[in-house]
Design an enzyme around this catalytic site. Structure first.
Site, PDB file in Angstrom:
ATOM      1  N   GLU A  91       0.844  -1.202   0.000  1.00 47.37           N
ATOM      2  CA  GLU A  91       0.000   0.000   0.000  1.00 47.37           C
ATOM      3  C   GLU A  91       0.873   1.242   0.000  1.00 47.37           C
ATOM      4  O   GLU A  91       2.004   1.210   0.497  1.00 47.37           O
ATOM      5  CB  GLU A  91      -0.826   0.022   1.293  1.00 47.37           C
ATOM      6  CG  GLU A  91      -2.184  -0.633   1.206  1.00 47.37           C
ATOM      7  CD  GLU A  91      -3.250   0.366   0.764  1.00 47.37           C
ATOM      8  OE1 GLU A  91      -2.924   1.405   0.150  1.00 47.37           O
ATOM      9  OE2 GLU A  91      -4.421   0.102   1.053  1.00 47.37           O
ATOM     10  N   ASP A  92       0.338   2.354  -0.487  1.00 48.99           N
ATOM     11  CA  ASP A  92       1.031   3.623  -0.352  1.00 48.99           C
ATOM     12  C   ASP A  92       0.898   4.171   1.068  1.00 48.99           C
ATOM     13  O   ASP A  92       1.857   4.601   1.680  1.00 48.99           O
ATOM     14  CB  ASP A  92       0.506   4.648  -1.377  1.00 48.99           C
ATOM     15  CG  ASP A  92      -1.024   4.766  -1.378  1.00 48.99           C
ATOM     16  OD1 ASP A  92      -1.704   4.025  -0.632  1.00 48.99           O
ATOM     17  OD2 ASP A  92      -1.540   5.606  -2.139  1.00 48.99           O
ATOM     18  N   ASP A  95      -4.391   4.936   6.401  1.00 53.61           N
ATOM     19  CA  ASP A  95      -4.957   6.086   7.109  1.00 53.61           C
ATOM     20  C   ASP A  95      -5.916   5.574   8.187  1.00 53.61           C
ATOM     21  O   ASP A  95      -5.517   5.330   9.322  1.00 53.61           O
ATOM     22  CB  ASP A  95      -5.642   6.991   6.077  1.00 53.61           C
ATOM     23  CG  ASP A  95      -6.226   8.251   6.684  1.00 53.61           C
ATOM     24  OD1 ASP A  95      -6.037   8.473   7.885  1.00 53.61           O
ATOM     25  OD2 ASP A  95      -6.892   9.007   5.956  1.00 53.61           O
ATOM     26  N   PHE A 144      -2.973  15.584   4.758  1.00 47.34           N
ATOM     27  CA  PHE A 144      -3.066  14.995   3.424  1.00 47.34           C
ATOM     28  C   PHE A 144      -1.728  15.169   2.728  1.00 47.34           C
ATOM     29  O   PHE A 144      -1.185  16.269   2.683  1.00 47.34           O
ATOM     30  CB  PHE A 144      -4.189  15.647   2.621  1.00 47.34           C
ATOM     31  CG  PHE A 144      -4.548  14.868   1.392  1.00 47.34           C
ATOM     32  CD1 PHE A 144      -5.341  13.735   1.480  1.00 47.34           C
ATOM     33  CD2 PHE A 144      -4.065  15.255   0.148  1.00 47.34           C
ATOM     34  CE1 PHE A 144      -5.664  12.999   0.354  1.00 47.34           C
ATOM     35  CE2 PHE A 144      -4.387  14.522  -0.987  1.00 47.34           C
ATOM     36  CZ  PHE A 144      -5.187  13.393  -0.888  1.00 47.34           C
ATOM     37  N   ARG A 157       1.600  12.752  -8.593  1.00 51.97           N
ATOM     38  CA  ARG A 157       2.160  11.416  -8.340  1.00 51.97           C
ATOM     39  C   ARG A 157       3.636  11.347  -8.702  1.00 51.97           C
ATOM     40  O   ARG A 157       4.368  10.493  -8.230  1.00 51.97           O
ATOM     41  CB  ARG A 157       1.404  10.358  -9.164  1.00 51.97           C
ATOM     42  CG  ARG A 157      -0.057  10.185  -8.771  1.00 51.97           C
ATOM     43  CD  ARG A 157      -0.632   8.962  -9.471  1.00 51.97           C
ATOM     44  NE  ARG A 157      -2.086   8.924  -9.438  1.00 51.97           N
ATOM     45  CZ  ARG A 157      -2.809   8.430  -8.440  1.00 51.97           C
ATOM     46  NH1 ARG A 157      -2.219   7.939  -7.377  1.00 51.97           N
ATOM     47  NH2 ARG A 157      -4.124   8.412  -8.510  1.00 51.97           N
TER      48      ARG A 157
HETATM   49  P1  5GP Z   1      -7.698   4.135   4.569  1.00 53.20           P
HETATM   50  O1  5GP Z   1      -8.660   3.113   4.067  1.00 53.20           O
HETATM   51  O2  5GP Z   1      -6.551   3.518   5.369  1.00 53.20           O
HETATM   52  O3  5GP Z   1      -8.387   5.228   5.320  1.00 53.20           O
HETATM   53  O4  5GP Z   1      -7.107   4.873   3.316  1.00 53.20           O
HETATM   54  C1  5GP Z   1      -6.211   4.283   2.480  1.00 53.20           C
HETATM   55  C2  5GP Z   1      -6.212   4.960   1.107  1.00 53.20           C
HETATM   56  O5  5GP Z   1      -6.631   6.316   1.171  1.00 53.20           O
HETATM   57  C3  5GP Z   1      -4.812   4.985   0.564  1.00 53.20           C
HETATM   58  O6  5GP Z   1      -4.519   3.838  -0.196  1.00 53.20           O
HETATM   59  C4  5GP Z   1      -4.809   6.253  -0.270  1.00 53.20           C
HETATM   60  O7  5GP Z   1      -5.270   5.963  -1.569  1.00 53.20           O
HETATM   61  C5  5GP Z   1      -5.822   7.156   0.398  1.00 53.20           C
HETATM   62  N1  5GP Z   1      -5.176   8.153   1.278  1.00 53.20           N
HETATM   63  C6  5GP Z   1      -5.204   8.200   2.634  1.00 53.20           C
HETATM   64  N2  5GP Z   1      -4.520   9.250   3.104  1.00 53.20           N
HETATM   65  C7  5GP Z   1      -4.024   9.885   2.018  1.00 53.20           C
HETATM   66  C8  5GP Z   1      -3.191  11.065   1.859  1.00 53.20           C
HETATM   67  O8  5GP Z   1      -2.758  11.749   2.791  1.00 53.20           O
HETATM   68  N3  5GP Z   1      -2.892  11.404   0.584  1.00 53.20           N
HETATM   69  C9  5GP Z   1      -3.316  10.684  -0.497  1.00 53.20           C
HETATM   70  N4  5GP Z   1      -2.947  11.113  -1.704  1.00 53.20           N
HETATM   71  N5  5GP Z   1      -4.094   9.575  -0.378  1.00 53.20           N
HETATM   72  C10 5GP Z   1      -4.445   9.191   0.873  1.00 53.20           C
END
Ligand code: 5GP
Length: 170
Positions: A91-92, A95, A144, A157
């Site tokens: 994963e990137d 959150d 963010f 990106r």
């Molecule tokens: P989660 O399900 O853990 O809340 O969110 C995961 C996904 O939300 C990540 O794979 C990403 O695509 C997006 N995401 C969460 N935080 C950020 C952020 O700070 N910047 C960006 N660009 N994407 C985020």
């Protein structure tokens, strides 16, 4: 700028050593979670010197929003079966942990030998789902971020570093 190019490069090298220690003998499938992880995966896999294959899936919880909608969808699935295989989900960013939790449950239902998770970034402040991240690059504040594969509305990106996005009054 939050995390610079060299810092990322050094950390990716360290993660690749941890991944090799844990999965190097197991012929794993490395799953790139599109789109945000594509830059990280490209750098990570080029540091790995053991047999593995790569596959892709796409999960979406944000759409074009900067706030999670709380609902995860699998928009593109793996091309190969994973039963009895060791899977590393890359994963990137984690959150709320919702995406990782959903993906782990989804993949575990296909009877793999194991599912582990690697994320470049982790926002512990929002980690309400207590997602299990086995390999984590950096813990970051609850802002963010963009760059190194992560986008804001499809842009940024290509930045070689991770940057925080600030609203400006214009
Ligand atoms: P989660 O399900 O853990 O809340 O969110 C995961 C996904 O939300 C990540 O794979 C990403 O695509 C997006 N995401 C969460 N935080 C950020 C952020 O700070 N910047 C960006 N660009 N994407 C985020």
């Amino acid at each position: 700028m939050l995390i610079g190019e060299e810092e990322i490069r050094n950390r990716v090298a360290e993660i690749s050593r941890d991944v090799r220690d844990q999965l190097g003998e197991l012929d794993p499938i490395i799953v790139c979670v599109l789109k945000g992880a594509f830059v990280f995966v490209a750098d990570l896999v080029r540091q790995l010197d053991f047999p593995f294959s790569v596959d892709f899936l796409r999960a979406s919880s944000y759409g074009n929003s900067v706030v999670s909608t709380g609902e995860v969808k699998l928009e593109l699935d793996l091309q190969q079966a994973i039963s009895n295989r060791h899977v590393l989900v890359v994963e990137d960013i984690v959150d709320t942990g919702l995406t990782v939790q959903y993906l782990k449950a989804n993949l575990e239902s296909r009877n793999p030998a194991s599912v582990s998770v690697c994320s470049l970034l982790h926002k512990p402040a929002n980690n309400v789902k207590l997602a299990a991240v086995d390999f984590c690059g950096f813990e970051i504040p609850n802002d963010f971020v963009v760059g190194y594969g992560l986008d804001w509305q499809g842009y940024y990106r290509n930045l070689p570093f991770i940057a925080q996005v600030h609203e400006t009054d214009t």
